[in-house]
Design a protein around this motif. Structure first.
Motif, PDB file in Angstrom:
ATOM      1  N   HIS A  65       0.884  -1.171   0.000  1.00  0.00           N
ATOM      2  CA  HIS A  65       0.000   0.000   0.000  1.00  0.00           C
ATOM      3  C   HIS A  65       0.919   1.217   0.000  1.00  0.00           C
ATOM      4  O   HIS A  65       1.828   1.316   0.829  1.00  0.00           O
ATOM      5  CB  HIS A  65      -0.874   0.050   1.261  1.00  0.00           C
ATOM      6  N   TRP A  66       0.700   2.139  -0.920  1.00  0.00           N
ATOM      7  CA  TRP A  66       1.503   3.357  -1.004  1.00  0.00           C
ATOM      8  C   TRP A  66       0.892   4.417  -0.096  1.00  0.00           C
ATOM      9  O   TRP A  66      -0.271   4.799  -0.280  1.00  0.00           O
ATOM     10  CB  TRP A  66       1.563   3.857  -2.448  1.00  0.00           C
ATOM     11  N   LEU A  67       1.677   4.897   0.875  1.00  0.00           N
ATOM     12  CA  LEU A  67       1.193   5.889   1.842  1.00  0.00           C
ATOM     13  C   LEU A  67       2.273   6.950   2.063  1.00  0.00           C
ATOM     14  O   LEU A  67       3.134   6.779   2.917  1.00  0.00           O
ATOM     15  CB  LEU A  67       0.850   5.220   3.179  1.00  0.00           C
ATOM     16  N   PRO A  68       2.226   8.048   1.322  1.00  0.00           N
ATOM     17  CA  PRO A  68       3.284   9.057   1.445  1.00  0.00           C
ATOM     18  C   PRO A  68       3.079  10.008   2.636  1.00  0.00           C
ATOM     19  O   PRO A  68       3.095  11.223   2.497  1.00  0.00           O
ATOM     20  CB  PRO A  68       3.208   9.790   0.104  1.00  0.00           C
ATOM     21  N   SER A  69       2.865   9.428   3.801  1.00  0.00           N
ATOM     22  CA  SER A  69       2.688  10.219   5.027  1.00  0.00           C
ATOM     23  C   SER A  69       3.143   9.379   6.206  1.00  0.00           C
ATOM     24  O   SER A  69       2.704   8.237   6.368  1.00  0.00           O
ATOM     25  CB  SER A  69       1.212  10.603   5.195  1.00  0.00           C
ATOM     26  N   THR A  70       4.011   9.939   7.031  1.00  0.00           N
ATOM     27  CA  THR A  70       4.508   9.220   8.199  1.00  0.00           C
ATOM     28  C   THR A  70       3.367   8.847   9.130  1.00  0.00           C
ATOM     29  O   THR A  70       3.291   7.714   9.617  1.00  0.00           O
ATOM     30  CB  THR A  70       5.546  10.081   8.941  1.00  0.00           C
ATOM     31  N   GLN A  71       2.468   9.772   9.376  1.00  0.00           N
ATOM     32  CA  GLN A  71       1.345   9.472  10.272  1.00  0.00           C
ATOM     33  C   GLN A  71       0.399   8.454   9.639  1.00  0.00           C
ATOM     34  O   GLN A  71      -0.146   7.596  10.329  1.00  0.00           O
ATOM     35  CB  GLN A  71       0.571  10.748  10.638  1.00  0.00           C
ATOM     36  N   ALA A  72       0.211   8.507   8.322  1.00  0.00           N
ATOM     37  CA  ALA A  72      -0.633   7.516   7.645  1.00  0.00           C
ATOM     38  C   ALA A  72      -0.045   6.117   7.785  1.00  0.00           C
ATOM     39  O   ALA A  72      -0.777   5.138   7.901  1.00  0.00           O
ATOM     40  CB  ALA A  72      -0.804   7.870   6.164  1.00  0.00           C
ATOM     41  N   PHE A  73       1.294   6.026   7.788  1.00  0.00           N
ATOM     42  CA  PHE A  73       1.963   4.742   8.004  1.00  0.00           C
ATOM     43  C   PHE A  73       1.544   4.156   9.343  1.00  0.00           C
ATOM     44  O   PHE A  73       1.181   2.981   9.432  1.00  0.00           O
ATOM     45  CB  PHE A  73       3.479   4.972   8.010  1.00  0.00           C
ATOM     46  N   VAL A  74       1.625   4.953  10.377  1.00  0.00           N
ATOM     47  CA  VAL A  74       1.267   4.495  11.719  1.00  0.00           C
ATOM     48  C   VAL A  74      -0.214   4.147  11.772  1.00  0.00           C
ATOM     49  O   VAL A  74      -0.598   3.085  12.279  1.00  0.00           O
ATOM     50  CB  VAL A  74       1.618   5.557  12.783  1.00  0.00           C
ATOM     51  N   ASP A  75      -1.052   5.028  11.228  1.00  0.00           N
ATOM     52  CA  ASP A  75      -2.501   4.787  11.247  1.00  0.00           C
ATOM     53  C   ASP A  75      -2.857   3.513  10.485  1.00  0.00           C
ATOM     54  O   ASP A  75      -3.713   2.739  10.927  1.00  0.00           O
ATOM     55  CB  ASP A  75      -3.246   5.985  10.653  1.00  0.00           C
ATOM     56  N   ALA A  76      -2.215   3.277   9.352  1.00  0.00           N
ATOM     57  CA  ALA A  76      -2.493   2.075   8.563  1.00  0.00           C
ATOM     58  C   ALA A  76      -2.053   0.816   9.308  1.00  0.00           C
ATOM     59  O   ALA A  76      -2.748  -0.204   9.286  1.00  0.00           O
ATOM     60  CB  ALA A  76      -1.800   2.159   7.203  1.00  0.00           C
TER      61      ALA A  76
END
Length: 146
Positions: A65-76
């Motif tokens: 899954h492509w997630l160009p956000s540090t916080q989105a990484f944690v949330d995902a």
């Protein structure tokens, strides 16, 4: 150009307990890891591949899954969408509470960080450089000398 070692930012391969139960019920094996969705920041992000090479001795290509956000990484990761390498300081609370767990507790990935500056601005940035170096001593790991 001057370069000063700051230390290494420790990354931990993390996932939610539910994700671990679903994808790694038989352990974090090469076969399971090749199938389990991972999280990738962008096309330049090789942290997951570096960790896989460290863990298994070769590059694997799991779905991502492509997630160009540090916080989105944690949330995902918290939502159970995939596993990924997260900076330890960012997920320490989640690891402590058990909301995230390491894929392999004894296998962090340390990424060296450096302060680089032009010699022409060395004097002007001296105080800033000292402040950054002092602040990083509390968060970063020492860089291993080769």
């Amino acid at each position: 150009m001057r370069q000063h070692a700051l230390g290494a930012l420790r990354y931990i391969a993390t996932a939610s307990p539910e994700f671990m139960a679903r994808w790694f019920s038989g352990g974090v094996t090469e076969e399971a890891t090749a199938q389990a969705p991972c999280l990738t920041f962008n096309r330049k992000d090789r942290l997951q591949q570096l960790w896989l090479e460290q863990a298994f001795g070769r590059d694997l290509a799991p779905p991502t899954h492509w997630l160009p956000s540090t916080q989105a990484f944690v949330d995902a990761a918290l939502a159970g969408l995939g596993w990924g390498l997260n900076p330890e300081p960012l997920v320490a609370g989640h690891l402590k509470s058990g909301r995230l767990v390491p894929l392999r507790a004894n296998l962090p990935l340390d990424v060296p960080l450096y302060w680089q500056q032009s010699r022409s601005v060395g004097t002007a940035l001296a105080n800033l450089r000292k402040a950054v170096r002092a602040a990083t001593k509390e968060t970063l790991q020492p860089i291993a000398v080769e």
